[in-house]
Design an enzyme around this catalytic site. Structure first.
Site, PDB file in Angstrom:
ATOM      1  N   HIS A 198      -3.052   4.256  -3.488  1.00 30.45           N
ATOM      2  CA  HIS A 198      -2.451   3.247  -2.379  1.00 30.45           C
ATOM      3  C   HIS A 198      -1.251   2.595  -2.908  1.00 30.45           C
ATOM      4  O   HIS A 198      -0.725   1.502  -2.770  1.00 30.45           O
ATOM      5  CB  HIS A 198      -3.540   2.078  -2.222  1.00 30.45           C
ATOM      6  N   ASP A 214       0.986  -1.079  -0.018  1.00 30.11           N
ATOM      7  CA  ASP A 214       0.016  -0.114  -0.144  1.00 30.11           C
ATOM      8  C   ASP A 214       0.810   1.311   0.069  1.00 30.11           C
ATOM      9  O   ASP A 214       2.244   1.072  -0.244  1.00 30.11           O
ATOM     10  CB  ASP A 214      -0.882  -0.067   1.234  1.00 30.11           C
ATOM     11  N   GLU A 274      -9.846   3.389  -4.260  1.00 29.58           N
ATOM     12  CA  GLU A 274      -9.890   4.930  -3.841  1.00 29.58           C
ATOM     13  C   GLU A 274      -8.735   5.756  -4.554  1.00 29.58           C
ATOM     14  O   GLU A 274      -7.875   6.233  -3.829  1.00 29.58           O
ATOM     15  CB  GLU A 274      -9.584   4.783  -2.492  1.00 29.58           C
TER      16      GLU A 274
END
Ligand SMILES: *[C@@H]1O[C@H](CO)[C@@H](O)[C@H](O)[C@H]1NC(C)=O
Ligand SMILES: *[C@@H]1O[C@H](CO)[C@@H](O)[C@H](O)[C@H]1NC(C)=O
Ligand SMILES: *[C@@H]1O[C@H](CO)[C@@H](O)[C@H](O)[C@H]1NC(C)=O
Ligand SMILES: *[C@@H]1O[C@H](CO)[C@@H](O)[C@H](O)[C@H]1NC(C)=O
Ligand SMILES: *[C@@H]1O[C@H](CO)[C@@H](O)[C@H](O)[C@H]1NC(C)=O
Length: 655
Positions: free
Chosen positions: A357, A303, A428
């Site tokens: 991420h 991430d 996201e």
């Protein structure tokens, strides 16, 4: 189960620290008692045998546990009697037979007390027989399987049985047995299939019969994966009765079980980027999955915080991205883990989340003259550019990014051997990050809507994935649900024959419904039911606690999204419980996963009926889950308590 069993006992050292003064006195008395028992035990060992036994040097050694347990258990005050399909705690002095709570629970009431409950009609007898572990033998009727799969699964089964015994190894022959032989017959039809796929037949039939003085357990399966599930179920028809003759192993003397999973994809997602989790802890997760018949370990390995995975052809990733030199999964370890998991009926799907991420691990571009591979890495104020610190997003304008990704994909496919399912991330994306950091650069100004930049990034990495996979697209690509999986972008960028959306929005969001209406296959990870990391409060100064409240095992268990709409079921390939690791490392891993992931497992394996009016959970579910907890504890998992032990000892009285 009695109060002073292994788990409670192991914890006693920790508990003393937090005890009040009154408890301390009791702890001291206990400790004294323990010392006494140990001395008696030590003395008796010395007198009965010539060789000198080793003294337990730590409090939680196996020797001290069993000596202590034996001392407590000689004096049974309570036993359990089966009345109206459940077990009642009664005084041992007045009972006509003494049996443990587990024995009573196993034989009382309807259906096998296994977890997850079989999905097809199954029967179990009300009698049991005592046996010794060394009486168990395997008779395999399959062609030789690759890896000696069946033999290996049998050994794992035997180890599970061994873990139930609270007796010393050198006492094995003294344990009471009522039989001569315990034969496990296994037949696998397609013995050559050793790679788990969505189409793999995981069904099995299991019968147990007492023929004269022989217990014969027969497992029939199409594949080794079904046979392994059958052995897991068999291990759950066996238990330890600590009240019978100082402790005996027991098995039901008859059973007929048919079983197969409802869903082909039954996953657990674990994040190892926010906090590193050791390989051994990951193996324990996989063991726990095997005990609950889950079959996909979705490894969210990297991430924006860290990149702990060795990519042999791009070693910069972990060199720049790992928290510490010893917080790295080497390629060899991953390959070993894949085999380890496969033998436990679990496949490993690695996800390198892109384009968002991704930050730390991607910062070495300029040093190697490859330009910025990622932008807004560790940017402040972080809340302008990402959902949680630190920020970072791949640079879609830099062609080198695609070169590096292709190498990463190639190495992952090599390490995992996984060419059916590939997870590309896609979670996201923050368009402000790109806007702020790329818009100054000319080519980016072509986009009036940066969603198209994201969409084109996705198409490009899919091409790279094809290259990495020997020129052909893996059959199923998984992507997280996002703005890109919504109308109008989904039709443009996601081929519904190839892309599966892992839908994480809450079940009352329109997200999943729209995906299904648009014809996509989905894997459900609804945040309001199946996010196991929620409910632990804030971890940073700013903003609300990530996703309160805690999802209790009951919340996890009753979530049955496909019951709302018939279309749901036909479009759902499976479901996955997610465990993000912002507030987690291996210290609390077991308790955060179990028993909730077990509750999840039953939902996706057999999907028992949920009463849509009450959303109530029946007593038998509580009883079975408590028993599964006991099994898992015996096998070494730190499973969180469901409720006060009084409720376990008094079935039905807490509901
Ligand atoms: C099963 O485990 C027991 C106890 O560890 C051991 O004595 C026995 O040899 C094992 N059986 C087989 C068939 O491996
Ligand atoms: C289990 O038994 C049923 C009924 O006899 C049969 O239809 C099914 O094919 C069997 N399953 C396996 C895995 O052998
Ligand atoms: C934007 O373009 C400039 C000039 O070509 C270049 O130096 C810079 O690295 C680019 N920025 C990014 C984030 O690619
Ligand atoms: C942006 O537009 C220019 C001029 O039309 C074109 O040369 C360039 O290839 C475009 N860039 C992208 C990324 O589409
Ligand atoms: C997603 O799209 C909506 C409009 O369709 C927009 O308001 C929102 O900001 C977008 N979210 C992100 C994270 O870009």
């Amino acid at each position: 189960m009695l109060p002073f069993e292994t788990e409670a006992y192991k914890m006693s050292y920790v508990r003393i620290k937090i005890m009040k003064a009154s408890d301390l006195r009791r702890a001291l008395v206990l400790l004294l008692l323990l010392c006494g028992v140990l001395m008696v035990y030590f003395f008796s060992q010395q007198t009965s045998r010539l060789n000198i036994p080793h003294l337990p040097d730590t409090l939680d050694s196996v020797d001290s546990q069993s000596a202590y347990a034996a001392a407590v258990k000689t004096d049974a005050r309570w036993t359990w009697a089966c009345t109206k399909d459940h077990c009642e705690k009664v005084s041992a002095a007045t009972a006509d037979r003494i049996q443990s709570l587990t024995t009573c629970n196993m034989l009382c009431g309807n259906g096998p007390k296994v977890w997850p409950v079989p999905s097809l009609p199954s029967k179990i007898g009300t009698q049991s027989v005592a046996f010794q572990i060394q009486q168990i033998q395997l008779e395999s009727f399959s062609k030789k399987t690759t890896f000696g799969y069946v033999e290996h699964a049998f050994n794992a089964f035997n180890n599970s049985v061994a873990s139930y015994m609270q007796k010393r190894d050198d006492d094995l022959a003294q344990i009471r047995s009522e039989i001569d032989n315990f034969i496990v017959k296994i037949t696998v039809v397609f013995a050559h299939i050793v790679k788990l796929r969505l189409s793999t037949d995981e069904s099995y039939n299991l019968t147990v019969n007492l023929n004269g003085k022989n217990i014969v357990a027969t497992i029939q399966a199409k594949t080794v994966f079904g046979a392994r599930h059958g052995l897991e179920t068999l291990s759950q028809l066996i238990w330890w009765d600590e009240l019978d003759s100082g402790g005996t192993l027991k098995i039901v003397s008859s059973a007929a079980i048919q079983d197969k999973p409802l869903m082909p994809y039954r996953g657990i997602m674990l994040d190892t980027s926010r906090n590193f989790i050791s390989l051994n802890a990951i193996k324990r997760v996989i063991n726990g999955m095997a005990a609950n018949k889950l079959n996909v370990f979705h490894w969210h390995v990297s991430d924006s915080q860290s990149f702990p995975l060795e990519i042999p052809s791009v070693p910069q990733m972990h060199r720049y991205g790992a928290y510490q030199n010893d917080m790295v999964y080497s390629a060899r370890e991953v390959t070993e883990l894949v085999d380890y998991a496969r033998l436990r009926g679990v496949r490993i799907v690695i996800e390198i989340d892109t384009p968002a991420h991704a930050g730390n691990g991607w910062t070495w571009g300029p040093q190697e003259n490859l330009g910025e591979l990622a932008v807004c890495v560790n940017a402040q104020p972080w809340f302008m550019f990402c959902g949680e610190p630190p920020c970072g997003q791949l640079n879609p304008e830099n062609p080198q990014v695609y070169e590096v990704l292709e190498r990463i994909y190639r190495d992952i496919i090599k390490m995992t051997g996984e060419d059916e399912i590939f997870h590309i991330g896609g979670d996201e994306v923050n368009l402000d990050c790109w806007e702020q950091y790329l818009f100054k650069n000319l080519t980016s100004t072509n986009y009036t809507d940066l969603h198209n930049l994201w969409g084109e990034f996705t198409l490009k990495i899919l091409n790279r994935l094809d290259q990495a996979n020997g020129g052909k697209r893996p059959t199923h690509i998984i992507a997280w649900s996002s703005n890109l999986s919504r109308r109008p972008y989904n039709m443009k960028y996601f081929d519904k024959d190839n892309i599966i959306i892992q839908s994480w929005g809450a079940s009352d969001w329109s997200e999943t419904r729209e995906l299904i209406a648009d014809g996509y296959k989905v894997i459900l990870s609804h945040v309001n039911a199946w996010y196991l990391d929620c409910g632990f409060g804030r971890w940073r100064e700013r903003g609300e606690a990530a996703c309160d409240p805690y999802r209790s095992w009951q919340t996890v268990y009753i979530h049955q999204p496909w019951s709302y709409d018939p279309l749901y079921k036909s479009h759902t390939l499976g479901a996955e419980a997610c465990l993000w690791s912002e507030q987690l490392d291996e210290l609390s891993l077991d308790a955060r996963l179990w028993p909730r992931a077990a509750a999840f497992a039953e939902r996706v394996w057999s999907d028992p009926k949920v009463d849509p009016d009450t959303y109530g959970i029946t007593e038998s579910v509580y009883t079975r889950l408590t028993m599964q907890r006991d099994r898992m504890m015996a096998r070494g998992f730190g499973v969180e308590a469901l409720w006060p032990r009084w409720c376990t000892q008094n079935p039905g009285m807490c509901l």
